[in-house]
Enzyme design. Structure first.
Site, short mmCIF file in Angstrom:
data_model
loop_
_atom_site.label_atom_id
_atom_site.label_comp_id
_atom_site.label_asym_id
_atom_site.label_seq_id
_atom_site.Cartn_x
_atom_site.Cartn_y
_atom_site.Cartn_z
N GLY A 56 0.79 -1.24 0.00
CA GLY A 56 0.00 0.00 0.00
C GLY A 56 0.81 1.28 0.00
O GLY A 56 0.33 2.32 -0.43
N ASP A 116 -4.54 2.29 11.12
CA ASP A 116 -5.92 1.96 11.45
C ASP A 116 -5.93 1.52 12.91
O ASP A 116 -5.93 2.36 13.81
CB ASP A 116 -6.33 0.86 10.46
CG ASP A 116 -7.78 0.50 10.50
OD1 ASP A 116 -8.61 1.35 10.22
OD2 ASP A 116 -8.09 -0.67 10.81
N VAL A 169 -10.97 3.69 2.74
CA VAL A 169 -10.49 4.51 1.62
C VAL A 169 -9.60 3.70 0.67
O VAL A 169 -8.97 2.71 1.07
CB VAL A 169 -9.70 5.74 2.12
CG1 VAL A 169 -10.64 6.72 2.81
CG2 VAL A 169 -8.57 5.35 3.06
P1 IMP Z 1 -3.45 -1.53 11.18
O1 IMP Z 1 -2.43 -2.57 11.53
O2 IMP Z 1 -4.83 -1.93 11.66
O3 IMP Z 1 -3.08 -0.13 11.62
O4 IMP Z 1 -3.66 -1.57 9.63
C1 IMP Z 1 -2.85 -0.98 8.77
C2 IMP Z 1 -3.04 -1.60 7.38
O5 IMP Z 1 -4.41 -1.92 7.11
C3 IMP Z 1 -2.68 -0.58 6.36
O6 IMP Z 1 -1.31 -0.66 6.03
C4 IMP Z 1 -3.56 -0.95 5.19
O7 IMP Z 1 -2.92 -1.90 4.38
C5 IMP Z 1 -4.78 -1.55 5.81
N1 IMP Z 1 -5.91 -0.59 5.87
C6 IMP Z 1 -6.42 -0.01 6.98
N2 IMP Z 1 -7.42 0.85 6.70
C7 IMP Z 1 -7.54 0.82 5.35
C8 IMP Z 1 -8.40 1.52 4.42
O8 IMP Z 1 -9.26 2.35 4.76
N3 IMP Z 1 -8.20 1.22 3.11
C9 IMP Z 1 -7.27 0.34 2.66
N4 IMP Z 1 -6.44 -0.33 3.49
C10 IMP Z 1 -6.58 -0.10 4.82
MG MG Z 2 -0.43 -1.22 4.24
#
Ligand code: IMP
Ligand code: MG
Length: 196
Positions: A56, A116, A169
């Site tokens: 991403g 996130d 998003v």
């Molecule tokens: P975390 O470990 O929950 O903070 O997630 C981070 C990863 O989740 C990011 O690097 C994204 O790959 C994915 N992610 C979280 N929210 C979104 C979103 O709204 N759209 C697309 N990918 C997301």
């Molecule tokens: Mg990511």
């Protein structure tokens, strides 16, 4: 919105609720963050490494690195915290590791697309520190603080592009089910696409 592309979900414009961060705004963000990074590391004696978290962050990293004046090296890790779709699996798996023996000589900036729950970045910061990195900081294009895990409420990135509401998003590297990464802006995906 701009170039309508066809995805497996149909015409892109029909899948997007609205543009949240435009290409122009992203350009301003990358310029600002590059200057912040230059200022942060101007007196460091270590080498600076930008660590792109695949997939991403690849678009953001490509634009950001061109604007940083400090000499940078780059590397990549691939981790997964999402099974598929829009729901987090809750645990972080390393799919591609950083195979370097010189971590103790490096100031590392982890470059993420979005925070996130905070699990991916907090896990990576600990992992790189445990493996001896000289310093570790986090840079993210987007931050959704409302979604932070309760035990990571205080987790913050050092360089943040834009705080966004709790919406799913896509675009500028971010995907839904591997689609939409090539869009030049960040848009909100219509819930009807993932609720199908
Ligand atoms: P975390 O470990 O929950 O903070 O997630 C981070 C990863 O989740 C990011 O690097 C994204 O790959 C994915 N992610 C979280 N929210 C979104 C979103 O709204 N759209 C697309 N990918 C997301
Ligand atoms: Mg990511």
């Amino acid at each position: 919105m701009s170039e309508a592309k066809n995805t497996i979900y149909g015409n892109t414009d029909d899948c997007i609720e609205r543009v949240l961060v435009s290409a122009e705004q992203i350009d301003e963000i990358t310029t600002r963050i590059a200057a912040e990074i230059d200022a942060t590391y101007k007196d460091s004696e270590n080498r600076l490494l930008l660590l792109c978290i695949l997939k991403g962050s690849v678009v953001f990293m490509g634009d950001l690195m061109k604007k940083i004046k400090t000499p940078v090296e780059i590397d990549f890790m691939k981790v997964s915290s999402y099974h598929s779709g829009t729901v987090s699996s809750g645990k972080v798996n390393i799919m591609l590791d950083i195979h370097r023996k010189d971590l103790s000589e490096l100031d590392i900036v982890i470059v993420e697309d979005i925070i996130d729950s905070g699990r991916t970045l907090s896990y990576l910061v600990n992992y790189l520190k445990l493996n001896g990195a000289a310093s570790v900081r986090c840079c993210t294009l987007l931050d959704k603080p409302e979604r932070r895990d309760s035990e990571l409420k205080d987790f913050k990135a050092d360089f943040v592009g834009c705080v966004i509401p709790d919406e799913f998003v896509i675009g500028y590297g971010l995907d839904y089910d591997e689609q939409f990464r090539a869009l030049p802006y960040v848009g909100i995906l219509k819930p009807s696409v993932y609720e199908k």
